[in-house]
Scaffold this motif. Structure first.
Motif, PDB file in Angstrom:
ATOM      1  N   THR A  75       0.827  -1.213   0.000  1.00 24.94           N
ATOM      2  CA  THR A  75       0.000   0.000   0.000  1.00 24.94           C
ATOM      3  C   THR A  75       0.861   1.262   0.000  1.00 24.94           C
ATOM      4  O   THR A  75       0.658   2.172  -0.807  1.00 24.94           O
ATOM      5  CB  THR A  75      -0.898   0.011   1.263  1.00 24.94           C
ATOM      6  N   LEU A  76       1.819   1.314   0.922  1.00 28.31           N
ATOM      7  CA  LEU A  76       2.645   2.525   1.030  1.00 28.31           C
ATOM      8  C   LEU A  76       3.678   2.577  -0.092  1.00 28.31           C
ATOM      9  O   LEU A  76       4.022   3.667  -0.564  1.00 28.31           O
ATOM     10  CB  LEU A  76       3.284   2.599   2.417  1.00 28.31           C
ATOM     11  N   GLY A  77       4.120   1.420  -0.556  1.00 28.03           N
ATOM     12  CA  GLY A  77       5.004   1.389  -1.715  1.00 28.03           C
ATOM     13  C   GLY A  77       4.343   2.011  -2.939  1.00 28.03           C
ATOM     14  O   GLY A  77       4.986   2.720  -3.715  1.00 28.03           O
ATOM     15  N   ALA A  78       3.033   1.766  -3.073  1.00 22.25           N
ATOM     16  CA  ALA A  78       2.286   2.351  -4.198  1.00 22.25           C
ATOM     17  C   ALA A  78       2.213   3.872  -4.070  1.00 22.25           C
ATOM     18  O   ALA A  78       2.172   4.583  -5.076  1.00 22.25           O
ATOM     19  CB  ALA A  78       0.886   1.756  -4.267  1.00 22.25           C
ATOM     20  N   LYS A  79       2.200   4.363  -2.824  1.00 24.40           N
ATOM     21  CA  LYS A  79       2.201   5.819  -2.619  1.00 24.40           C
ATOM     22  C   LYS A  79       3.603   6.418  -2.807  1.00 24.40           C
ATOM     23  O   LYS A  79       3.749   7.590  -3.159  1.00 24.40           O
ATOM     24  CB  LYS A  79       1.692   6.168  -1.209  1.00 24.40           C
ATOM     25  N   LEU A  80       4.625   5.616  -2.549  1.00 22.56           N
ATOM     26  CA  LEU A  80       5.999   6.109  -2.746  1.00 22.56           C
ATOM     27  C   LEU A  80       6.367   6.181  -4.224  1.00 22.56           C
ATOM     28  O   LEU A  80       7.117   7.059  -4.643  1.00 22.56           O
ATOM     29  CB  LEU A  80       7.006   5.190  -2.040  1.00 22.56           C
ATOM     30  N   GLY A  81       5.831   5.246  -4.992  1.00 24.38           N
ATOM     31  CA  GLY A  81       6.206   5.121  -6.399  1.00 24.38           C
ATOM     32  C   GLY A  81       6.226   6.439  -7.162  1.00 24.38           C
ATOM     33  O   GLY A  81       7.239   6.775  -7.794  1.00 24.38           O
ATOM     34  N   PRO A  82       5.137   7.231  -7.109  1.00 28.36           N
ATOM     35  CA  PRO A  82       5.105   8.478  -7.876  1.00 28.36           C
ATOM     36  C   PRO A  82       6.107   9.528  -7.382  1.00 28.36           C
ATOM     37  O   PRO A  82       6.357  10.502  -8.084  1.00 28.36           O
ATOM     38  CB  PRO A  82       3.670   8.987  -7.659  1.00 28.36           C
ATOM     39  N   CYS A  83       6.661   9.328  -6.195  1.00 26.86           N
ATOM     40  CA  CYS A  83       7.693  10.255  -5.689  1.00 26.86           C
ATOM     41  C   CYS A  83       9.072   9.919  -6.259  1.00 26.86           C
ATOM     42  O   CYS A  83      10.001  10.715  -6.144  1.00 26.86           O
ATOM     43  CB  CYS A  83       7.788  10.174  -4.167  1.00 26.86           C
ATOM     44  N   LEU A  84       9.218   8.721  -6.814  1.00 29.18           N
ATOM     45  CA  LEU A  84      10.554   8.232  -7.181  1.00 29.18           C
ATOM     46  C   LEU A  84      10.882   8.436  -8.654  1.00 29.18           C
ATOM     47  O   LEU A  84      10.003   8.381  -9.513  1.00 29.18           O
ATOM     48  CB  LEU A  84      10.675   6.746  -6.835  1.00 29.18           C
ATOM     49  N   ALA A  85      12.147   8.649  -8.906  1.00 30.13           N
ATOM     50  CA  ALA A  85      12.650   8.779 -10.278  1.00 30.13           C
ATOM     51  C   ALA A  85      13.342   7.480 -10.665  1.00 30.13           C
ATOM     52  O   ALA A  85      14.555   7.428 -10.806  1.00 30.13           O
ATOM     53  CB  ALA A  85      13.618   9.957 -10.362  1.00 30.13           C
ATOM     54  N   GLY A  86      12.570   6.415 -10.808  1.00 27.11           N
ATOM     55  CA  GLY A  86      13.158   5.138 -11.193  1.00 27.11           C
ATOM     56  C   GLY A  86      13.081   4.097 -10.097  1.00 27.11           C
ATOM     57  O   GLY A  86      12.683   4.392  -8.966  1.00 27.11           O
ATOM     58  N   ALA A  87      13.461   2.897 -10.446  1.00 30.14           N
ATOM     59  CA  ALA A  87      13.386   1.768  -9.513  1.00 30.14           C
ATOM     60  C   ALA A  87      14.479   1.883  -8.449  1.00 30.14           C
ATOM     61  O   ALA A  87      15.581   2.336  -8.744  1.00 30.14           O
ATOM     62  CB  ALA A  87      13.542   0.454 -10.261  1.00 30.14           C
ATOM     63  N   PRO A  88      14.164   1.485  -7.214  1.00 32.19           N
ATOM     64  CA  PRO A  88      15.202   1.472  -6.177  1.00 32.19           C
ATOM     65  C   PRO A  88      16.340   0.523  -6.558  1.00 32.19           C
ATOM     66  O   PRO A  88      16.126  -0.470  -7.262  1.00 32.19           O
ATOM     67  CB  PRO A  88      14.455   0.928  -4.950  1.00 32.19           C
ATOM     68  N   GLU A  89      17.516   0.848  -6.086  1.00 33.86           N
ATOM     69  CA  GLU A  89      18.684  -0.019  -6.289  1.00 33.86           C
ATOM     70  C   GLU A  89      18.889  -0.760  -4.961  1.00 33.86           C
ATOM     71  O   GLU A  89      18.999  -0.132  -3.916  1.00 33.86           O
ATOM     72  CB  GLU A  89      19.860   0.906  -6.588  1.00 33.86           C
ATOM     73  N   ILE A  90      18.871  -2.084  -5.032  1.00 32.92           N
ATOM     74  CA  ILE A  90      18.881  -2.900  -3.810  1.00 32.92           C
ATOM     75  C   ILE A  90      20.180  -3.689  -3.707  1.00 32.92           C
ATOM     76  O   ILE A  90      20.530  -4.426  -4.634  1.00 32.92           O
ATOM     77  CB  ILE A  90      17.704  -3.905  -3.812  1.00 32.92           C
ATOM     78  N   GLU A  91      20.869  -3.543  -2.583  1.00 29.09           N
ATOM     79  CA  GLU A  91      22.073  -4.345  -2.329  1.00 29.09           C
ATOM     80  C   GLU A  91      21.784  -5.253  -1.142  1.00 29.09           C
ATOM     81  O   GLU A  91      21.417  -4.786  -0.071  1.00 29.09           O
ATOM     82  CB  GLU A  91      23.243  -3.397  -2.011  1.00 29.09           C
TER      83      GLU A  91
END
Lengths: 96, 96
Positions: A75-91
């Motif tokens: 749910t909150l990831g869907a709200k974060l999505g429009p704030c982001l400029a691209g996919a997160p980089e995960i290590e």
């Protein structure tokens, strides 16, 4: 010691920093309140405007999967999505 | 939320991994036992043999300085030095 560490690097759209930080605070609270297998989840700024790193730690692979599958993350990831400029980089980092 | 995050990247000399991990375990225990201003200190492996990342969090600048100035950091840091192939790479991250 054991567990799985994660460093997630997130880049926001210009001007979306405040909205991003607000939604992320909700997400972090939900993670810590609801995920028994999560032992760390904290947001940091970097030296670059709009670039953030999340430091995370989970007990095991199942706890990472439970995080990704959780209602609050979806749910909150869907709200974060429009704030982001691209996919997160995960290590992903195995604890020693 | 507040604080200062640190991601420290450490590279060991080939064959020194076990010795490094042993000394680091002593250091981590001493940090958590003695530093009131430290809230996180955990060692992780990376995908590259002999390359480690330490995820750390401190309450403020004074707590970072107290860490560096502590007897356990000086003593055990001196034991870690010969295990390492160069100076640690330190990334400092202001908490949101």
């Amino acid at each position: 010691m054991s567990g799985i560490g994660v460093i997630a690097t997130l880049r926001t759209q210009p001007g979306k920093e405040t909205e991003f930080e607000g939604v992320f605070a909700e997400l972090a609270a939900a993670v810590r309140a609801n995920e028994a297998g999560n032992s760390y989840y904290k947001l940091f700024r970097t030296g670059e405007t709009g670039v953030y790193k999340v430091l995370e730690c989970y007990d095991d692979d199942a706890a990472v999967e439970a995080h990704r599958a959780s209602d609050h993350f979806r749910t909150l990831g869907a709200k974060l999505g429009p704030c982001l400029a691209g996919a997160p980089e995960i290590e992903r980092l195995p604890a020693v």
